[in-house]
Scaffold this motif. Structure first.
Motif, mmCIF file in Angstrom:
data_model
loop_
_atom_site.group_PDB
_atom_site.id
_atom_site.type_symbol
_atom_site.label_atom_id
_atom_site.label_comp_id
_atom_site.label_asym_id
_atom_site.label_seq_id
_atom_site.Cartn_x
_atom_site.Cartn_y
_atom_site.Cartn_z
ATOM 1 N N GLN A 256 9.470 -66.788 -73.252
ATOM 2 C CA GLN A 256 10.274 -65.441 -73.485
ATOM 3 C C GLN A 256 9.599 -64.388 -72.750
ATOM 4 O OE1 GLN A 256 13.068 -64.806 -74.896
ATOM 5 N NE2 GLN A 256 13.294 -62.706 -74.210
ATOM 6 N N GLU A 257 8.228 -64.481 -72.515
ATOM 7 C CA GLU A 257 7.336 -63.546 -71.753
ATOM 8 C C GLU A 257 7.319 -63.619 -70.428
ATOM 9 O OE1 GLU A 257 6.018 -65.442 -74.611
ATOM 10 O OE2 GLU A 257 6.783 -63.594 -76.027
ATOM 11 N N GLY A 258 7.703 -64.818 -69.891
ATOM 12 C CA GLY A 258 8.084 -64.868 -68.465
ATOM 13 C C GLY A 258 8.799 -64.165 -67.763
ATOM 14 N N TYR A 259 8.923 -63.997 -66.329
ATOM 15 C CA TYR A 259 9.811 -63.055 -65.555
ATOM 16 C C TYR A 259 11.205 -63.540 -65.951
ATOM 17 C CZ TYR A 259 11.779 -60.703 -61.796
ATOM 18 O OH TYR A 259 12.824 -59.855 -60.971
ATOM 19 N N ALA A 260 11.844 -64.706 -65.754
ATOM 20 C CA ALA A 260 12.839 -65.166 -65.754
ATOM 21 C C ALA A 260 13.685 -64.681 -67.083
ATOM 22 C CB ALA A 260 13.189 -66.596 -65.281
ATOM 23 N N ALA A 261 12.970 -65.024 -68.056
ATOM 24 C CA ALA A 261 13.601 -64.776 -69.605
ATOM 25 C C ALA A 261 13.457 -63.423 -69.795
ATOM 26 C CB ALA A 261 12.828 -65.736 -70.335
ATOM 27 N N GLY A 262 12.315 -62.619 -69.402
ATOM 28 C CA GLY A 262 11.994 -61.400 -70.092
ATOM 29 C C GLY A 262 12.644 -60.247 -69.065
ATOM 30 N N PRO A 266 14.449 -54.421 -71.543
ATOM 31 C CA PRO A 266 13.558 -53.146 -70.988
ATOM 32 C C PRO A 266 12.325 -53.033 -71.707
ATOM 33 C CG PRO A 266 15.531 -52.662 -72.068
ATOM 34 C CD PRO A 266 15.595 -54.102 -71.974
ATOM 35 N N SER A 267 12.324 -53.229 -73.077
ATOM 36 C CA SER A 267 11.006 -52.982 -73.613
ATOM 37 C C SER A 267 9.724 -53.920 -73.700
ATOM 38 C CB SER A 267 11.258 -52.959 -75.186
ATOM 39 O OG SER A 267 11.332 -54.376 -75.830
ATOM 40 N N LEU A 268 10.123 -54.947 -72.894
ATOM 41 C CA LEU A 268 8.883 -56.028 -72.353
ATOM 42 C C LEU A 268 8.348 -55.604 -70.864
ATOM 43 C CD1 LEU A 268 10.523 -59.334 -73.326
ATOM 44 C CD2 LEU A 268 9.105 -57.880 -74.642
ATOM 45 N N SER A 269 7.222 -55.814 -70.734
ATOM 46 C CA SER A 269 6.565 -55.754 -69.387
ATOM 47 C C SER A 269 6.620 -56.601 -68.460
ATOM 48 C CB SER A 269 5.113 -55.354 -69.536
ATOM 49 O OG SER A 269 5.048 -54.019 -70.261
ATOM 50 N N ALA A 270 8.005 -57.309 -68.116
ATOM 51 C CA ALA A 270 8.253 -58.509 -67.558
ATOM 52 C C ALA A 270 8.301 -58.363 -66.008
ATOM 53 C CB ALA A 270 9.484 -59.338 -68.080
ATOM 54 N N THR A 271 8.713 -57.202 -65.489
ATOM 55 C CA THR A 271 8.771 -56.779 -63.987
ATOM 56 C C THR A 271 7.569 -56.632 -63.427
ATOM 57 O OG1 THR A 271 9.690 -54.617 -64.594
ATOM 58 C CG2 THR A 271 11.366 -56.299 -64.511
ATOM 59 N N SER A 272 7.820 -56.651 -62.082
ATOM 60 C CA SER A 272 6.517 -56.394 -61.204
ATOM 61 C C SER A 272 6.264 -54.923 -61.006
ATOM 62 C CB SER A 272 6.878 -57.211 -59.734
ATOM 63 O OG SER A 272 7.725 -56.376 -59.098
ATOM 64 N N GLY A 273 7.122 -54.210 -60.919
ATOM 65 C CA GLY A 273 6.648 -52.767 -60.672
ATOM 66 C C GLY A 273 6.503 -52.661 -59.139
ATOM 67 N N LEU A 274 6.702 -53.538 -58.439
ATOM 68 C CA LEU A 274 6.588 -53.179 -57.069
ATOM 69 C C LEU A 274 7.634 -52.742 -55.956
ATOM 70 C CD1 LEU A 274 5.092 -56.896 -56.399
ATOM 71 C CD2 LEU A 274 4.056 -54.765 -56.178
ATOM 72 N N SER A 275 8.563 -52.118 -56.628
ATOM 73 C CA SER A 275 9.729 -51.838 -55.798
ATOM 74 C C SER A 275 9.403 -50.645 -55.171
ATOM 75 C CB SER A 275 10.941 -51.541 -56.844
ATOM 76 O OG SER A 275 10.789 -50.487 -57.598
ATOM 77 N N ALA A 276 8.800 -49.518 -55.476
ATOM 78 C CA ALA A 276 8.507 -48.501 -54.785
ATOM 79 C C ALA A 276 7.264 -48.765 -53.578
ATOM 80 C CB ALA A 276 7.600 -47.521 -55.537
ATOM 81 N N HIS A 277 6.349 -49.663 -53.869
ATOM 82 C CA HIS A 277 5.624 -50.200 -52.944
ATOM 83 C C HIS A 277 6.005 -50.891 -51.889
ATOM 84 C CE1 HIS A 277 2.028 -49.104 -55.538
ATOM 85 N NE2 HIS A 277 2.748 -49.803 -56.642
ATOM 86 N N LEU A 278 7.150 -51.793 -52.263
ATOM 87 C CA LEU A 278 7.996 -52.490 -51.114
ATOM 88 C C LEU A 278 8.534 -51.342 -50.182
ATOM 89 C CD1 LEU A 278 9.062 -55.519 -53.086
ATOM 90 C CD2 LEU A 278 7.563 -55.538 -51.044
ATOM 91 N N ARG A 279 9.379 -50.210 -50.923
ATOM 92 C CA ARG A 279 10.023 -49.246 -50.197
ATOM 93 C C ARG A 279 9.320 -48.632 -48.980
ATOM 94 N NH1 ARG A 279 11.051 -45.552 -47.548
ATOM 95 N NH2 ARG A 279 12.486 -43.833 -47.858
ATOM 96 N N PHE A 280 7.821 -48.314 -49.475
ATOM 97 C CA PHE A 280 7.174 -47.826 -48.583
ATOM 98 C C PHE A 280 6.134 -48.603 -47.507
ATOM 99 C CE2 PHE A 280 8.359 -44.149 -51.374
ATOM 100 C CZ PHE A 280 8.630 -43.121 -50.368
ATOM 101 N N GLY A 281 6.457 -49.767 -47.954
ATOM 102 C CA GLY A 281 5.533 -50.656 -47.081
ATOM 103 C C GLY A 281 4.300 -50.996 -47.318
ATOM 104 N N GLU A 282 3.833 -50.424 -48.339
ATOM 105 C CA GLU A 282 2.473 -50.643 -48.981
ATOM 106 C C GLU A 282 1.966 -52.170 -49.137
ATOM 107 O OE1 GLU A 282 2.639 -46.260 -51.182
ATOM 108 O OE2 GLU A 282 2.575 -48.080 -52.320
#
Length: 527
Positions: A256-262, A266-282
């Protein structure tokens, strides 16, 4: 007006001797050192001079960045300048039209080699072609490289040689191409950073010049960025740290804590948080792809995450072939749909200096077209949606999260988009523009593509008749109200507003309106 440092200020003569030949790398949405082929190529042709040009919309026709993106870019450029300075590489900054600025700077630097990472939307592609032509006319080599996507849009085609419009076959083709690629093209590249070397001049000006670009909000709106600063660390170091944390925090076995299941909770910290870093090519998507592919994450988590990276490529694939994606319905029958639309309403509050941009004034145009009462209802609904005061807890939680952090959980993005376009009957462009202004990851392709997907007017879209019920979505994905309570603490009290719309009645009205559009479309076909 174009802005560039004067020749006396730059003092290029200090390092333009033959043995110190200058090469230029033109940074755009690739604000990193790692896996940056344009930077590596420039380093192979001389001492590197970095340049970033904030393109003036009035001169170039490029869409102005939103307020949250400007804030991110400001800090990301500071981070890039710091990283480059470790290699004695200055980062020159300018504001204006690169078609005149870059050739001018290249002449003054006596540079004979200029490189950059390719862009895939108009008018940027046309600008880049003109820059390349101008540089070559003055005997400077000009070369572009890939790196913003897993695969460039024109390299992926159907068996008939056309563009893909459906994600599933696109993703199968993309995955096959990635697996067939050799490590040089799509492996994790270090770019031999130790070999990077710059002339060492103007290092002290790199940071000071960033403030002169005017990316931060006016003092009256400065309080808004406080929430962004608490959550985000723009720059390559922040991107690589996010990626490392994401991989290390995922369990090797599916749970349940994994990315696919979680990822849908929205209350779980399952996602990467990388979207803005990818948007600006960091960080490059191929670097992320390989890091995740080689990680100890469970096969299910890896597969689910890599699928999201491919969805990002799919959005850019569609924008490449549909440059008007942010303004024109892909499914043209939706031109007949009676969405509420105010052509004079501007979410570009950043430029207009509203103290609280969630409440922009009602234009005379919409009042004249709809009538005073209906126009007022439309305006109040749009403001309630922007402010997170609709009386629908999951919608309000998402909109408040967006305002405070510049981000919104992806599951909730779908819910609030469905609510705006289908329950409130407001045009998806109002939502797309608001997200463009307030998201730190506002991406030219993904933002428009996903809004059209949610509205039902786009490629491979969620069917219009699929209307997310925010109440049932909350029960399923926020069963104990953890996410809702974190953003809407007053929910359930007398201080919380009543719903601005009856969800069942609004759903039925939306379906009836869509039936009318289908009837008109069929009638048109039979004429």
């Amino acid at each position: 007006m174009n802005f560039t440092p004067s020749l006396d200020e730059i003092r290029f003569a200090r390092y333009t001797e033959p043995q110190n030949e200058i090469s230029i790398v033109w940074f755009r949405d690739d604000l990193r050192l790692t896996d940056n082929e344009a930077l590596a190529a420039a380093a192979g042709h001389g001492k590197v001079l970095g340049i970033y040009i904030l393109e003036a919309p009035s001169l170039t026709g490029v869409r102005p960045l939103g307020g949250a993106s400007k804030w991110w870019l400001h800090d990301s450029l500071k981070s890039l300048a710091t990283q480059l300075s470790k290699h004695n590489i200055p980062l020159l900054l300018a504001h204006g039209d690169p078609r005149t600025l870059l050739p001018q700077i290249t002449r003054e630097a006596k540079a004979k080699y200029v490189s950059w990472s390719r862009r895939y939307s108009q008018p940027q592609r046309s600008i880049d072609e003109e820059v390349k032509t101008a540089l070559r006319a003055q005997d400077a080599e000009a070369h572009s490289f890939d790196g913003h996507l897993l695969f460039e849009p024109w390299k992926i085609s159907t068996n008939q040689g056309g563009a893909y419009k459906i994600f599933t076959p696109f993703s199968k083709k993309l995955k096959a191409l990635i697996e067939e690629s050799n490590e040089r093209q799509h492996g994790i590249s270090s770019n031999a950073q130790a070999a990077l070397c710059g002339p060492g001049a103007l290092l002290e000006r790199s940071h000071a010049g960033i403030d002169g670009l005017g990316l931060l909000p006016s003092p009256s709106a400065a309080h808004w960025t406080g929430g962004l600063e608490k959550v985000w660390a723009p720059g390559e170091d922040g991107a690589l740290k996010k990626l490392e944390q994401f991989i290390e925090s995922r369990p090797a076995m599916s749970s349940q804590e994994g990315y696919a299941a979680g990822r849908d909770f929205p209350s779980l910290s399952a996602t990467s948080g990388l979207s803005a870093h990818l948007r600006f090519g960091e960080v490059s998507p191929r670097y992320v792809w390989n890091a995740v592919s080689l990680s100890p994450m469970s096969p299910e988590d890896r597969r689910s995450f890599l699928n999201e990276l491919m969805w990002r490529d799919f959005a850019w694939h569609r924008l490449y072939y549909r440059p008007d994606l942010a303004t024109v319905n892909v499914r043209r029958e939706f031109d007949m749909f009676d969405w509420l639309w105010d052509s004079e309403d501007s979410a570009s509050w950043y430029a207009e200096g509203y103290f609280d941009p969630r409440h922009s004034p009602l234009s005379r145009n919409v009042e004249k077209r709809l009538g005073a009462e209906e126009a007022s209802n439309f305006h109040m609904s749009l403001q309630a949606w922007r402010s997170g005061k609709t009386g629908i807890p999951l919608v309000d939680a998402g909109m408040r999260e967006l305002w405070e952090t510049g981000h919104m959980h992806n599951r909730i993005r779908m819910v609030v988009a469905s609510f705006l376009t289908k329950n409130l009957g407001i045009h998806w462009r109002h939502g797309e523009e608001w997200f463009w202004e307030t998201l730190v990851d506002a991406d030219p392709a993904s933002n428009a593509f996903n809004w059209q997907w949610a509205a039902g007017s786009g490629d491979d879209a969620s069917p219009y008749f699929r209307i997310f019920n925010p109440i049932s979505q909350a029960k399923r994905y926020d069963p104990v109200n953890a996410y809702i309570k974190s953003w809407v603490p007053e929910v359930g009290s007398a201080h919380y507003p009543k719903p601005i719309v009856d969800l069942k009645e609004a759903r039925n009205a939306a379906l009836e309106a869509y039936d009318e559009v289908k009837a008109l479309r069929n009638q048109h076909k039979n004429l």
